[in-house]
Design an enzyme around this catalytic site. Structure first.
Site: not given
Ligand code: NAD
Length: 321
Positions: A67, A138, A159, A219, A226, A292
């Site tokens: 990917k 997500q 949140n 996740m 992070k 995850g």
């Molecule tokens: P997004 O930008 O749409 O949402 C971010 C979320 O994090 C929101 O709920 C926001 O309020 C919150 N947030 C931001 N700053 C924060 C803080 N200081 N403290 C607590 N919460 C905070 O992002 P998304 O697309 O929903 O992705 C969320 C996370 O998941 C990202 O870190 C992304 O990299 C990760 N992710 C992981 C996988 C995996 O396979 N594990 C896959 C996709 C995304």
């Protein structure tokens, strides 16, 4: 070579099919039949973009590929998704490119499938309350996949940016479940299963918030630095992950291992539970935690399933290549 464009994925792939594909590849990883190659991730010095590859080979499913994707923060202003992903599948016998598949929706589906697999195998069977930490892009995919695993009766959500909670409320309504906004204390006290999916760099969920018997799916932490939950929770919990090497370097376990609270050997593969070589949860009081981190093999698994469905539905675009 086949092309399955991003626009075709929503009609082809379901949460259930993503679950099946991801569960199978986690099992294959634990058997030693599938492995991920080292992840490449680079700040390219243009458009503030982060770009990289996740790749691997599943000998059992004969899925070879990668990917390619990353994060372009300026995309939203152009009406595009900030995260951009494309999956390339190669023929394991010849190395020829087999398919190019849109990877944006698939990323959300395979990430949600991973936490759903963890809930299916690790949450208490009588889990009734789902706690959601995070309300970003997500989060709704996570909620939709999670509710298929247990007879949840309520969703509680917290949140960091409370104005985003309506996204969780709307999704719960779509699923026919009541939703309550909660403090982290209330969320921890009520929830049987907690999914955390944020981009936080500091813990939100603390050890004192978490009740015995909870299953937590962390996740959001997929990069060094992070963190979503207090490291002490991992010391109290039985910890599972998709891939141990990623968990202790870029996943939630990086902090607990770094602080000496747990060892690498305390982190178990979820695939071992699927295969029956690890017992998983052994009591109703045990706290289980799934870290995850997101592996390339998940992407290949769902992309391959989509190609099969696209061919069957006659919507795969065939090009001479
Ligand atoms: P997004 O930008 O749409 O949402 C971010 C979320 O994090 C929101 O709920 C926001 O309020 C919150 N947030 C931001 N700053 C924060 C803080 N200081 N403290 C607590 N919460 C905070 O992002 P998304 O697309 O929903 O992705 C969320 C996370 O998941 C990202 O870190 C992304 O990299 C990760 N992710 C992981 C996988 C995996 O396979 N594990 C896959 C996709 C995304």
């Amino acid at each position: 070579m086949l092309i399955v464009p991003e626009s075709a994925i929503a009609d082809l792939m379901t949460a259930d099919e993503s679950f099946t594909a991801v569960e199978a590849v986690f099992a294959a990883m634990s058997r030693g039949d599938a492995y991920n190659f080292p992840v490449i991730r680079e700040a390219i010095g243009h458009a503030d973009a982060l770009y990289g590859f996740k790749s691997g080979f599943d000998r059992a499913g004969l899925n070879l590929g990668l990917k390619s994707g990353g994060y372009w923060p300026g995309n939203e202003a152009r009406g595009l998704t900030n995260h951009q992903s494309t999956v390339f599948l190669f023929d394991a016998d010849t190395g020829q490119c087999r398919a190019v598949v849109g990877g944006n929706l698939l990323t959300a589906l395979r990430t949600a499938a991973a936490s759903a697999v963890s809930i299916a195998h690790l949450a208490r069977p009588d889990a009734k309350v789902l706690g959601m930490i995070g309300a970003g892009h997500q989060s709704v995919f996570q909620m939709r996949a999670a509710v298929r695993q247990r007879s949840f009766e309520k969703v509680v959500g917290w949140n960091y940016h409370p104005e985003m909670l309506s996204r969780l409320a709307d999704c719960a309504a779509e699923l026919g479940l009541p939703f309550e906004a909660a403090s982290l204390e209330e969320l921890g006290a009520q929830s049987d299963v907690i999914i955390s999916i944020t981009s936080s760099q500091a813990p939100s969920l603390m050890d004192a918030h978490v009740a015995p018997g909870t299953h937590i799916a962390c996740m959001g932490t997929d990069t060094k630095g992070k963190q979503e939950v207090e490291a002490a929770i991992l010391a109290r919990a039985t910890v599972f992950t998709d891939e141990v090497a990623q968990s202790i370097t870029i996943g939630e376990a990086q902090h607990a291992v770094g602080q000496g609270l747990i060892a690498e050997t305390d982190v178990n593969e979820i695939g071992a539970v699927i295969n029956g070589t690890h017992p998983g949860r052994t009591s109703d009081e045990e706290i289980t935690l799934f870290d995850g981190t997101g592996v390339g093999l998940q992407d290949l698994a769902v992309a391959s399933a989509v190609v099969e469905r696209a061919v069957a539905a006659g919507v795969a675009i065939e090009v001479a290549f």
